[in-house]
Design a protein around this motif. Sequence first.
Motif, mmCIF file in Angstrom:
data_model
loop_
_atom_site.group_PDB
_atom_site.id
_atom_site.type_symbol
_atom_site.label_atom_id
_atom_site.label_comp_id
_atom_site.label_asym_id
_atom_site.label_seq_id
_atom_site.Cartn_x
_atom_site.Cartn_y
_atom_site.Cartn_z
ATOM 1 N N LEU A 363 0.793 -1.124 0.049
ATOM 2 C CA LEU A 363 -0.164 0.103 -0.062
ATOM 3 C C LEU A 363 0.850 1.358 -0.016
ATOM 4 O O LEU A 363 1.642 1.627 1.085
ATOM 5 N N LYS A 364 0.854 2.044 -1.157
ATOM 6 C CA LYS A 364 1.708 3.077 -1.387
ATOM 7 C C LYS A 364 1.038 4.166 -0.595
ATOM 8 O O LYS A 364 -0.270 4.547 -0.424
ATOM 9 N N VAL A 365 1.918 5.186 -0.039
ATOM 10 C CA VAL A 365 1.574 6.472 0.487
ATOM 11 C C VAL A 365 1.946 7.572 -0.393
ATOM 12 O O VAL A 365 2.918 7.598 -1.068
ATOM 13 N N SER A 366 1.280 8.775 -0.176
ATOM 14 C CA SER A 366 1.619 9.964 -0.980
ATOM 15 C C SER A 366 3.182 10.530 -0.514
ATOM 16 O O SER A 366 3.563 10.547 0.617
ATOM 17 N N ASP A 367 3.700 11.333 -1.476
ATOM 18 C CA ASP A 367 4.666 12.186 -1.172
ATOM 19 C C ASP A 367 4.521 13.258 0.144
ATOM 20 O O ASP A 367 5.530 13.495 0.966
ATOM 21 N N ALA A 368 3.329 13.690 0.194
ATOM 22 C CA ALA A 368 2.855 14.593 1.213
ATOM 23 C C ALA A 368 2.759 13.965 2.644
ATOM 24 O O ALA A 368 3.383 14.224 3.570
ATOM 25 N N ALA A 369 2.367 12.634 2.442
ATOM 26 C CA ALA A 369 2.607 11.739 3.767
ATOM 27 C C ALA A 369 3.500 11.637 4.269
ATOM 28 O O ALA A 369 4.237 11.658 5.187
ATOM 29 N N LYS A 370 4.710 11.114 3.237
ATOM 30 C CA LYS A 370 5.951 10.865 3.648
ATOM 31 C C LYS A 370 6.756 12.144 4.547
ATOM 32 O O LYS A 370 7.457 11.748 5.151
ATOM 33 N N LYS A 371 6.474 13.328 3.844
ATOM 34 C CA LYS A 371 6.988 14.412 4.496
ATOM 35 C C LYS A 371 6.862 14.509 6.010
ATOM 36 O O LYS A 371 7.260 15.138 6.872
ATOM 37 N N THR A 372 5.733 13.893 6.469
ATOM 38 C CA THR A 372 5.209 13.985 7.944
ATOM 39 C C THR A 372 5.732 12.904 8.848
ATOM 40 O O THR A 372 5.388 12.673 9.863
ATOM 41 N N ARG A 373 6.503 12.194 8.112
ATOM 42 C CA ARG A 373 7.226 10.908 8.703
ATOM 43 C C ARG A 373 7.821 11.244 10.043
ATOM 44 O O ARG A 373 8.600 12.347 10.313
ATOM 45 N N PHE A 374 7.400 10.449 11.235
ATOM 46 C CA PHE A 374 8.020 10.509 12.463
ATOM 47 C C PHE A 374 8.099 9.111 12.931
ATOM 48 O O PHE A 374 7.724 8.098 12.741
ATOM 49 N N VAL A 375 9.198 9.164 14.031
ATOM 50 C CA VAL A 375 9.237 7.818 15.169
ATOM 51 C C VAL A 375 8.004 7.800 15.822
ATOM 52 O O VAL A 375 7.852 8.456 16.796
ATOM 53 N N ALA A 376 7.366 6.647 15.558
ATOM 54 C CA ALA A 376 6.280 6.215 16.474
ATOM 55 C C ALA A 376 6.695 5.459 17.573
ATOM 56 O O ALA A 376 5.943 5.123 18.561
ATOM 57 N N SER A 377 7.510 4.409 17.503
ATOM 58 C CA SER A 377 8.097 3.552 18.538
ATOM 59 C C SER A 377 9.787 3.328 18.195
ATOM 60 O O SER A 377 10.314 3.017 17.218
ATOM 61 N N LYS A 378 10.408 4.132 19.272
ATOM 62 C CA LYS A 378 11.915 4.010 19.149
ATOM 63 C C LYS A 378 12.510 2.829 19.117
ATOM 64 O O LYS A 378 13.275 2.061 18.572
ATOM 65 N N THR A 379 11.773 1.640 19.983
ATOM 66 C CA THR A 379 12.040 0.469 20.174
ATOM 67 C C THR A 379 12.013 -0.286 18.804
ATOM 68 O O THR A 379 13.122 -1.100 18.426
ATOM 69 N N ARG A 380 10.989 -0.136 17.986
ATOM 70 C CA ARG A 380 10.994 -0.844 16.808
ATOM 71 C C ARG A 380 11.880 -0.227 15.786
ATOM 72 O O ARG A 380 12.754 -0.972 15.030
ATOM 73 N N ALA A 381 12.184 1.167 15.775
ATOM 74 C CA ALA A 381 12.910 1.807 14.783
ATOM 75 C C ALA A 381 14.403 1.428 15.113
ATOM 76 O O ALA A 381 15.107 1.233 14.162
ATOM 77 N N ASP A 382 14.625 1.053 16.309
ATOM 78 C CA ASP A 382 16.102 0.921 16.705
ATOM 79 C C ASP A 382 16.566 -0.480 16.271
ATOM 80 O O ASP A 382 17.694 -0.986 16.283
ATOM 81 N N MET A 383 15.346 -1.171 16.006
ATOM 82 C CA MET A 383 15.712 -2.842 15.477
ATOM 83 C C MET A 383 16.472 -3.018 14.326
ATOM 84 O O MET A 383 17.156 -3.905 14.095
ATOM 85 N N PHE A 384 16.365 -1.852 13.456
ATOM 86 C CA PHE A 384 16.990 -2.237 12.153
ATOM 87 C C PHE A 384 18.495 -1.654 12.050
ATOM 88 O O PHE A 384 18.632 0.015 12.318
ATOM 89 N N SER A 385 19.159 -2.261 11.432
ATOM 90 C CA SER A 385 20.653 -1.593 11.381
ATOM 91 C C SER A 385 20.714 -0.789 9.987
ATOM 92 O O SER A 385 21.430 -0.142 9.529
ATOM 93 N N TRP A 386 19.521 -1.068 9.076
ATOM 94 C CA TRP A 386 19.531 -0.660 7.746
ATOM 95 C C TRP A 386 18.123 -0.416 7.369
ATOM 96 O O TRP A 386 17.413 -1.422 7.430
ATOM 97 N N LEU A 387 17.762 0.680 6.980
ATOM 98 C CA LEU A 387 16.618 0.897 5.977
ATOM 99 C C LEU A 387 16.861 1.910 5.045
ATOM 100 O O LEU A 387 17.857 2.706 5.165
ATOM 101 N N PRO A 388 16.094 1.821 3.780
ATOM 102 C CA PRO A 388 16.691 2.896 2.712
ATOM 103 C C PRO A 388 16.109 4.062 3.069
ATOM 104 O O PRO A 388 15.118 4.415 3.718
ATOM 105 N N GLU A 389 16.762 4.844 2.369
ATOM 106 C CA GLU A 389 16.364 6.259 2.211
ATOM 107 C C GLU A 389 15.146 6.401 1.682
ATOM 108 O O GLU A 389 14.715 5.526 1.021
ATOM 109 N N MET A 390 14.144 7.357 2.175
ATOM 110 C CA MET A 390 13.061 7.457 1.521
ATOM 111 C C MET A 390 12.865 7.478 0.091
ATOM 112 O O MET A 390 11.780 7.294 -0.543
ATOM 113 N N ASP A 391 13.795 8.300 -0.505
ATOM 114 C CA ASP A 391 13.804 8.481 -1.960
ATOM 115 C C ASP A 391 15.094 7.854 -2.453
ATOM 116 O O ASP A 391 15.298 7.815 -3.753
#
Length: 787
Positions: A363-391
């Motif tokens: 399910l894709k999201v709009s570029d406008a939505a991506k600009k509002t990206r924020f950390v909702a769960s630091k625990t989850r975000a810290d699990m990943f040693s790598w995630l691709p840049e949004m663009d």
Amino acid sequence: MNVYKTITPSVLLFSLFLSACNTEETPAAAASTEAAVEKSPGADQPLAMLYNFDDALDSTVKSASANLTLVGDGSDKSVKIDFLSKENGYSGITFKPESPWDWSKFDSFSLSMDLANDGEQSTQIYLNLKDGKGNVATRSVVVPRGDFKTYYAKLAGHDIEAAGDDDATELNFSSGLRSNPPTWNSADTHFIWMWGVKSLDVSQITEISLSVQGAVSNKTISIDNVRLTSNPKMDEEFLVGIVDEFGQNAKYDYADKIDSLEELHQVRDSELAELDGKSMADRSRFSGWKDGPKLEATGYFRTEKVDGKWALVDPEGYLYFATGLDIIRLSNSTTMTGYDYDQKKINQRDENDLTPEDSIGMLKVSDAAKKTRFVASKTRADMFSWLPEMDGELANHYSYRRAAHSGPLEHGETFSFYQANLERKYGEEYPNSFLDKWEDVTKKRMLNWGFTSLGNWTDPRFYSNEQIPFFANGWIIGDFKKVSSGNDFWGPLPDVFDPKFAERANVTAKQVADEVKNTPWCVGVFIDNEMSFGRPESDQLRYGIVINTLGRDASNVPTKAQFSQLMKAKYESIGAFNQAWDLQLTDWAEFDKGFAPGEITEAQRVDYAAMLEHYATQYYRVVHDAVQEHLPNHLYLGSRLPDWGMPIEVVRAAAKYADVVSYNVYKEGLNKKKWAFLAEIDKPSIIGEFHMGAMDRGLYHPGLIHAEDQDDRAQMYLRYMDTVVENPYFVGAHWFQYMDSPLTGRAHDGENYNVGFVDVTDTPYPEMVEAAKELGRDLYDERYGDE
């Protein structure tokens, strides 16, 4: 193995510990226990010994379908448990004190025990603990063949930081994984949480039990030193950086782990060089038994009883037995990243959607939505040693989940490492060409591996293939009224007497028909899945739909109105009804308005069964009629009843209308005693789901049925399938699922199981592939050949 016998004197047995932990303890007993605590500050020494079995087994130790033998001599005794599990669905040992254990004085501790496997197969042990409030915690572990090892179940401690919760511990903290990594490094093995509560009231533990469930052979283990141990210091970063760039375990090396893109390509080239896509020599065009008898050919799949065995018959008239894999799709390959977007910029679900959120693809999201990206769960975000840049490269494998069944986030951004690895593996010559290559490779694999079908939840992109049969599926969702069993695991049940339910059933069947396009390659269609029709543990759970619906108002609950009509027709007068049910209702209007029935009388039990079957019959009638109208050439395969929720009343209802009755059975195989009722039903049956998993490939949860390692997993697969093939009522079984769950849990509910035939890099498990080929080579001879 009695490593603690020199530390803890024999007087510190269960009886002494019991008295020390209860409020009415004697000074001497309290002093003895306190001395033991002082002498045992670390994990290597027990806080307290519950049982070391130096003396004869007392009345607090009981068995159920198991033989207990005290072995050894002197201060080196243990208990040998012979589980009579071949003939019994449940076999176990229970430790039940005369008064509840009070362990509240211990801050951070585990229940530990030493277990050895004296049998010929690995043994999955279920550990149940109950507290005085009625809470039950179920955990599980596989005990490999061999000598004593220590196994532990964490019961308290390990404070962590959690937003809004000053008392959070690792036990009550939701990471979004069904099972977390161990919180400290140890050679000991932890029991994996399965279901029930995680945090018990440790001030009143009433029972501990160990059991073997759903096995098809007898098992034997030995147990010693049941004790409480202090937890070592927690690794504060046990959830940090656990995922590498390929979605694998970043902290654990194992066989066949991919370390580079070059290695991924080498593995790909090696497999493709041998993958010719040819089916086995004895197969017909539709994967039936070409070397067997030729029956009537109707151009579509059908059922027939042949020589006392139920069978599917393929479109050309050959006997057909369904084997294959579920979840040949990408919608379950995503995991929550811990990031989210402004909900105002997310397109929300439409009330007329026919596909549940977890079954929707990327399910894709709009570029406008991506600009509002924020950390909702630091625990989850810290699990990943790598995630691709949004663009950046591979950012096309980000997706979004608007609702989740369980986990730390109700909605949020997701990422599919599996899909990203497909692009890395197969390249992209044109947009999404890697998916076309994946589809081609998947079909070739299924044929080469000896499977005869694509299982439930196959992506409709495979429906147009004309190489291997498939099973279609649909869900009835919508704004019809709902009822409840009181234990609705996946969600409330439909009020099947609401006319809106029939409308939505027809809409669903039409959508499936539009996807299937009347192709003869479709074996049939499953509608819905694992509905909470009732659990077997008690009459209250078994007849939950009835009991909960009786409390509602018949004027706006159509199912309640139906139950009311049934009772009025049977009893005629409210007086006769009151006498049978031991009630004091003033009139039928009071019944209609809603009431809470008391203790279940024998008359109630009979009526509850009738009402449950009435409800289930209406469900299957409505769905059958919808499928018959829109897919008249295809088999209706029922709703895949879970083995934890298949009351016989519901099975009978399904048998009235389903061409094949379907069950999801997560056991080691089909126990003959449990499934003897099929002789009464006498309808063809199919297994919709089963699996086994291990923890030797980096994942933190083996799944619902545990294996020792990949070799053991493969052998358990063959043993399970043997019980299906030899059963005259079953016409197939599908393994759940094609690929492993994500290491950090699927976005829907956190399942992080090693249950795939391929891993997150789309690399097949050779042990499972060889087992599938072995099954396939002998399949039809074993099922339909000469006895």
